[in-house]
Design a protein around this motif. Structure first.
Motif, PDB file in Angstrom:
ATOM      1  N   ALA A 442       0.832  -1.206   0.000  1.00  0.00           N
ATOM      2  CA  ALA A 442       0.000   0.000   0.000  1.00  0.00           C
ATOM      3  C   ALA A 442       0.861   1.249   0.000  1.00  0.00           C
ATOM      4  O   ALA A 442       0.591   2.208  -0.740  1.00  0.00           O
ATOM      5  CB  ALA A 442      -0.930  -0.014   1.214  1.00  0.00           C
ATOM      6  N   CYS A 443       1.903   1.259   0.824  1.00  0.00           N
ATOM      7  CA  CYS A 443       2.779   2.436   0.884  1.00  0.00           C
ATOM      8  C   CYS A 443       3.523   2.627  -0.433  1.00  0.00           C
ATOM      9  O   CYS A 443       3.707   3.762  -0.900  1.00  0.00           O
ATOM     10  CB  CYS A 443       3.764   2.298   2.039  1.00  0.00           C
ATOM     11  N   LEU A 444       3.960   1.529  -1.049  1.00  0.00           N
ATOM     12  CA  LEU A 444       4.659   1.644  -2.322  1.00  0.00           C
ATOM     13  C   LEU A 444       3.707   2.109  -3.422  1.00  0.00           C
ATOM     14  O   LEU A 444       4.061   2.967  -4.242  1.00  0.00           O
ATOM     15  CB  LEU A 444       5.299   0.310  -2.683  1.00  0.00           C
ATOM     16  N   ALA A 445       2.499   1.580  -3.447  1.00  0.00           N
ATOM     17  CA  ALA A 445       1.520   2.018  -4.444  1.00  0.00           C
ATOM     18  C   ALA A 445       1.219   3.500  -4.285  1.00  0.00           C
ATOM     19  O   ALA A 445       1.111   4.245  -5.271  1.00  0.00           O
ATOM     20  CB  ALA A 445       0.240   1.197  -4.315  1.00  0.00           C
ATOM     21  N   HIS A 446       1.073   3.938  -3.035  1.00  0.00           N
ATOM     22  CA  HIS A 446       0.831   5.363  -2.787  1.00  0.00           C
ATOM     23  C   HIS A 446       1.959   6.210  -3.349  1.00  0.00           C
ATOM     24  O   HIS A 446       1.730   7.233  -4.009  1.00  0.00           O
ATOM     25  CB  HIS A 446       0.687   5.600  -1.281  1.00  0.00           C
ATOM     26  N   ARG A 447       3.191   5.781  -3.109  1.00  0.00           N
ATOM     27  CA  ARG A 447       4.344   6.563  -3.575  1.00  0.00           C
ATOM     28  C   ARG A 447       4.358   6.650  -5.099  1.00  0.00           C
ATOM     29  O   ARG A 447       4.579   7.719  -5.677  1.00  0.00           O
ATOM     30  CB  ARG A 447       5.635   5.912  -3.074  1.00  0.00           C
ATOM     31  N   VAL A 448       4.130   5.548  -5.759  1.00  0.00           N
ATOM     32  CA  VAL A 448       4.138   5.531  -7.218  1.00  0.00           C
ATOM     33  C   VAL A 448       3.010   6.393  -7.778  1.00  0.00           C
ATOM     34  O   VAL A 448       3.206   7.224  -8.675  1.00  0.00           O
ATOM     35  CB  VAL A 448       4.025   4.094  -7.744  1.00  0.00           C
ATOM     36  N   LEU A 449       1.810   6.218  -7.257  1.00  0.00           N
ATOM     37  CA  LEU A 449       0.649   6.952  -7.785  1.00  0.00           C
ATOM     38  C   LEU A 449       0.763   8.443  -7.518  1.00  0.00           C
ATOM     39  O   LEU A 449       0.379   9.262  -8.370  1.00  0.00           O
ATOM     40  CB  LEU A 449      -0.630   6.389  -7.177  1.00  0.00           C
ATOM     41  N   ALA A 450       1.264   8.812  -6.368  1.00  0.00           N
ATOM     42  CA  ALA A 450       1.459  10.232  -6.086  1.00  0.00           C
ATOM     43  C   ALA A 450       2.470  10.835  -7.056  1.00  0.00           C
ATOM     44  O   ALA A 450       2.298  11.963  -7.542  1.00  0.00           O
ATOM     45  CB  ALA A 450       1.916  10.420  -4.643  1.00  0.00           C
ATOM     46  N   THR A 451       3.516  10.065  -7.360  1.00  0.00           N
ATOM     47  CA  THR A 451       4.548  10.553  -8.266  1.00  0.00           C
ATOM     48  C   THR A 451       4.012  10.745  -9.685  1.00  0.00           C
ATOM     49  O   THR A 451       4.218  11.797 -10.297  1.00  0.00           O
ATOM     50  CB  THR A 451       5.732   9.565  -8.278  1.00  0.00           C
ATOM     51  N   VAL A 452       3.307   9.765 -10.220  1.00  0.00           N
ATOM     52  CA  VAL A 452       2.879   9.850 -11.616  1.00  0.00           C
ATOM     53  C   VAL A 452       1.656  10.755 -11.790  1.00  0.00           C
ATOM     54  O   VAL A 452       1.459  11.341 -12.860  1.00  0.00           O
ATOM     55  CB  VAL A 452       2.614   8.448 -12.210  1.00  0.00           C
ATOM     56  N   SER A 453       0.831  10.910 -10.753  1.00  0.00           N
ATOM     57  CA  SER A 453      -0.291  11.849 -10.869  1.00  0.00           C
ATOM     58  C   SER A 453       0.217  13.281 -10.862  1.00  0.00           C
ATOM     59  O   SER A 453      -0.276  14.145 -11.606  1.00  0.00           O
ATOM     60  CB  SER A 453      -1.309  11.624  -9.747  1.00  0.00           C
ATOM     61  N   TRP A 454       1.215  13.555 -10.033  1.00  0.00           N
ATOM     62  CA  TRP A 454       1.812  14.895 -10.015  1.00  0.00           C
ATOM     63  C   TRP A 454       2.471  15.194 -11.364  1.00  0.00           C
ATOM     64  O   TRP A 454       2.336  16.295 -11.910  1.00  0.00           O
ATOM     65  CB  TRP A 454       2.829  14.992  -8.893  1.00  0.00           C
ATOM     66  N   ALA A 455       3.170  14.212 -11.909  1.00  0.00           N
ATOM     67  CA  ALA A 455       3.826  14.419 -13.197  1.00  0.00           C
ATOM     68  C   ALA A 455       2.809  14.607 -14.318  1.00  0.00           C
ATOM     69  O   ALA A 455       3.072  15.332 -15.286  1.00  0.00           O
ATOM     70  CB  ALA A 455       4.747  13.246 -13.502  1.00  0.00           C
ATOM     71  N   THR A 463       9.261  12.256 -17.650  1.00  0.00           N
ATOM     72  CA  THR A 463      10.350  11.309 -17.903  1.00  0.00           C
ATOM     73  C   THR A 463      10.991  10.837 -16.607  1.00  0.00           C
ATOM     74  O   THR A 463      11.175   9.634 -16.380  1.00  0.00           O
ATOM     75  CB  THR A 463      11.410  11.940 -18.823  1.00  0.00           C
ATOM     76  N   ASP A 464      11.322  11.782 -15.743  1.00  0.00           N
ATOM     77  CA  ASP A 464      11.960  11.416 -14.481  1.00  0.00           C
ATOM     78  C   ASP A 464      10.995  10.654 -13.583  1.00  0.00           C
ATOM     79  O   ASP A 464      11.379   9.671 -12.934  1.00  0.00           O
ATOM     80  CB  ASP A 464      12.458  12.674 -13.765  1.00  0.00           C
ATOM     81  N   ALA A 465       9.723  11.076 -13.545  1.00  0.00           N
ATOM     82  CA  ALA A 465       8.735  10.395 -12.709  1.00  0.00           C
ATOM     83  C   ALA A 465       8.529   8.948 -13.167  1.00  0.00           C
ATOM     84  O   ALA A 465       8.429   8.030 -12.345  1.00  0.00           O
ATOM     85  CB  ALA A 465       7.415  11.154 -12.730  1.00  0.00           C
ATOM     86  N   ALA A 466       8.478   8.739 -14.471  1.00  0.00           N
ATOM     87  CA  ALA A 466       8.309   7.391 -14.988  1.00  0.00           C
ATOM     88  C   ALA A 466       9.503   6.511 -14.625  1.00  0.00           C
ATOM     89  O   ALA A 466       9.332   5.334 -14.251  1.00  0.00           O
ATOM     90  CB  ALA A 466       8.121   7.433 -16.499  1.00  0.00           C
ATOM     91  N   ARG A 467      10.680   7.059 -14.720  1.00  0.00           N
ATOM     92  CA  ARG A 467      11.883   6.284 -14.364  1.00  0.00           C
ATOM     93  C   ARG A 467      11.845   5.868 -12.893  1.00  0.00           C
ATOM     94  O   ARG A 467      12.100   4.707 -12.546  1.00  0.00           O
ATOM     95  CB  ARG A 467      13.132   7.127 -14.636  1.00  0.00           C
ATOM     96  N   ARG A 468      11.518   6.807 -12.009  1.00  0.00           N
ATOM     97  CA  ARG A 468      11.502   6.502 -10.571  1.00  0.00           C
ATOM     98  C   ARG A 468      10.370   5.537 -10.225  1.00  0.00           C
ATOM     99  O   ARG A 468      10.543   4.621  -9.411  1.00  0.00           O
ATOM    100  CB  ARG A 468      11.397   7.795  -9.765  1.00  0.00           C
ATOM    101  N   ALA A 469       9.204   5.748 -10.829  1.00  0.00           N
ATOM    102  CA  ALA A 469       8.075   4.858 -10.541  1.00  0.00           C
ATOM    103  C   ALA A 469       8.364   3.439 -11.021  1.00  0.00           C
ATOM    104  O   ALA A 469       8.066   2.456 -10.315  1.00  0.00           O
ATOM    105  CB  ALA A 469       6.817   5.406 -11.202  1.00  0.00           C
ATOM    106  N   ARG A 470       8.939   3.309 -12.206  1.00  0.00           N
ATOM    107  CA  ARG A 470       9.243   1.978 -12.742  1.00  0.00           C
ATOM    108  C   ARG A 470      10.260   1.252 -11.840  1.00  0.00           C
ATOM    109  O   ARG A 470      10.119   0.042 -11.594  1.00  0.00           O
ATOM    110  CB  ARG A 470       9.785   2.109 -14.160  1.00  0.00           C
ATOM    111  N   ALA A 471      11.255   1.992 -11.358  1.00  0.00           N
ATOM    112  CA  ALA A 471      12.260   1.369 -10.505  1.00  0.00           C
ATOM    113  C   ALA A 471      11.646   0.882  -9.195  1.00  0.00           C
ATOM    114  O   ALA A 471      11.983  -0.213  -8.702  1.00  0.00           O
ATOM    115  CB  ALA A 471      13.374   2.372 -10.213  1.00  0.00           C
ATOM    116  N   LEU A 472      10.719   1.656  -8.620  1.00  0.00           N
ATOM    117  CA  LEU A 472      10.044   1.216  -7.399  1.00  0.00           C
ATOM    118  C   LEU A 472       9.218  -0.041  -7.649  1.00  0.00           C
ATOM    119  O   LEU A 472       9.247  -0.991  -6.850  1.00  0.00           O
ATOM    120  CB  LEU A 472       9.153   2.332  -6.863  1.00  0.00           C
TER     121      LEU A 472
END
Length: 477
Positions: A442-455, A463-472
């Motif tokens: 749940a915490c990881l999903a929150h982090r990814v979704l917050a990152t890509v929704s902001w982007a 580009t940077d958000a996608a890279r970080r989200a994919r790595a997570l």
């Protein structure tokens, strides 16, 4: 001993053989002192290659409300500076390595050591001019016969717009604008005003902070890396402190809670600086003053440094903060809100779907109650001599599960360039052991979704958000 006559008065400076200008203050230095503006109150400046201190001492006397670093490599000269500045408490004599690497300045003044050679001089100037805040200025005095005009041209070509502010007795006073903007002739530093800098700090603010913390402080510079908050290094004699300004009426009460929580954490052995003071500056601004800890941030963790970091996280459960802010509740509210119906940018939509698939809906309540930092990333961890020196920026804390902070830490360890698979694996395993698999996902999903929704709302970040989200996400595959 030489007499320096400036500003309608004369004062004696002790000199010694082997130190530049030992027989008298040279004409280049006098050109700078007569034509360069004084620092603005509540700012920090540096005198580079200070010798026995004629520039630093004069600047300190002209503006007692500004901090002046007198930087010198010659040990004998440093001793002379300390003697000559004994009655100018806002002057700090230091070797270059003693100046905190994160410190940034509003102004730089120098009669630079031309004789060290062109390459060494260029390296020296690039290093220190690069530490000016946006809008800051450097003031360099150079003899025309020793390359003042070619130095001016090189600075221009290197990205530091430079003009001639004065010319006297064969010397050129060069005004160098910090890279990145402003008008050379109309910029604030050109008229003796502060650079635009990371944020406003007025003498009245310092007076308020001094009254609340037992004595007057001097600004020694801006500390790089504070995000949107203005952060300053302050000095009081040999004492150093970090001042952070917070904007918003809510922060005054939160900083009071933070001071209590920091005290409890430190009592449990948590590595974080003490709170020296806090309070309101006005209706919209509050301040937090903490002790200064020497250290450096890292781009990556190795097994030894990871042990220290996980040891700190283990102490998060020792403190039970106020429930005013609960990070666990924020995570579940986010995931159970409208994020599943959010219209993600096509470039990150597959990543958002992967994240949503990690959790069942509705997402159950996460464990809570212990201390949660809220931004437990490498930029807020200081290391010194292989150990964890300090965890910084606790003021945004709340209560929650430590898994939230461990997932924040993963954003650095999963980086394709600086990350380490072994370190990532250990963090994941530790997070699951503390909160369980469902809480971790749940915490990881929150982090990814917050990152890509902001982007999605700020496409330049995609580009940077996608890279970080994919790595997570790859960390849990």
């Amino acid at each position: 001993m030489v007499d320096l006559r400036i500003d309608g008065e004369s004062f004696a400076l002790t000199t010694a053989a082997g130190v530049f200008g030992a027989q008298g203050v040279d004409r280049g230095t006098m050109t700078l002192l007569r034509h360069a503006p004084a620092p603005r109150p509540a700012t920090g400046v540096v005198d580079l290659g200070a010798g026995y201190g004629p520039i630093a001492v004069t600047l300190g006397r002209r503006q007692p409300a500004a901090g002046v670093w007198a930087v010198e490599v010659n040990e004998r000269a440093l001793g002379l500076i300390r003697s000559n500045a004994s009655r100018v408490p806002n002057v700090v004599a230091a070797r270059p390595e003693e100046v905190p690497p994160a410190l940034r300045f509003d102004g730089l003044y120098s009669n630079p050591p031309i004789k060290i050679g062109k390459d060494a001089l260029h390296e020296l100037l690039l290093d220190w001019l690069g530490r000016l805040v946006p809008g800051g200025y450097g003031w360099l005095v150079v003899k025309q016969a020793m390359g003042a005009d070619s130095l001016r041209q090189w600075l221009d070509e290197t990205g530091y717009p430079t003009d001639r502010a004065a010319a006297k007795q064969g010397y050129r006073l060069l005004r160098v604008r910090a890279g990145g903007g402003g008008q050379a002739d109309a910029g604030p530093a050109a008229t003796g005003q502060a650079g635009t800098g990371p944020g406003p700090l007025a003498p009245d603010d310092l007076a308020t902070i001094g009254a609340g913390t037992g004595g007057a402080w001097t600004v020694l510079g801006h500390l790089h890396g504070g995000g949107s908050d203005p952060v300053y290094l302050l000095g009081r004699g040999a004492l150093r402190a970090v001042l952070k300004l917070k904007h918003g009426a809510w922060w005054a009460d939160q900083l009071s809670r933070a001071a209590t929580t920091v005290e409890e954490l430190r009592a449990a052995g948590y590595p974080t600086p003490p709170v020296l003071g806090f309070g309101r500056l006005d209706e919209d601004r509050a301040y937090l003053l903490t002790g200064f800890v020497r250290g450096e941030t890292l781009n990556r963790l190795d097994p030894a440094t990871l042990d220290a970091v996980l040891g700190a996280v283990a102490l998060h459960g020792e403190v039970r903060p106020s429930p005013v802010r609960d990070w666990s509740v924020m995570v579940t509210s986010f995931l159970n809100g409208g994020i599943a119906d959010f219209t993600f940018h096509p470039d990150v939509l597959p990543l958002a779907r992967r994240a949503l698939d990690l959790v069942s809906r509705p997402v159950p309540a996460l464990p809570t109650g212990g201390f949660a930092h809220g931004d437990f990333t490498l930029r807020n961890l200081l290391f010194h001599e292989g150990g964890l020196a300090a965890v910084l920026d606790l003021e945004g804390f709340g209560r929650g599960t430590p898994v939230i902070d461990l997932v924040s830490l993963l954003t650095a360890t999963t980086d394709p360039v600086d990350g380490s698979p072994d370190v990532t694996r250990r963090i994941v395993e530790y997070a699951v052991s503390l909160g369980g698999t469902d809480a971790f996902l749940a915490c990881l999903a929150h982090r990814v979704l917050a990152t890509v929704s902001w982007a999605t709302e700020h496409p330049q970040l995609l580009t940077d958000a996608a890279r970080r989200a994919r790595a997570l996400l790859d960390a849990v595959d």
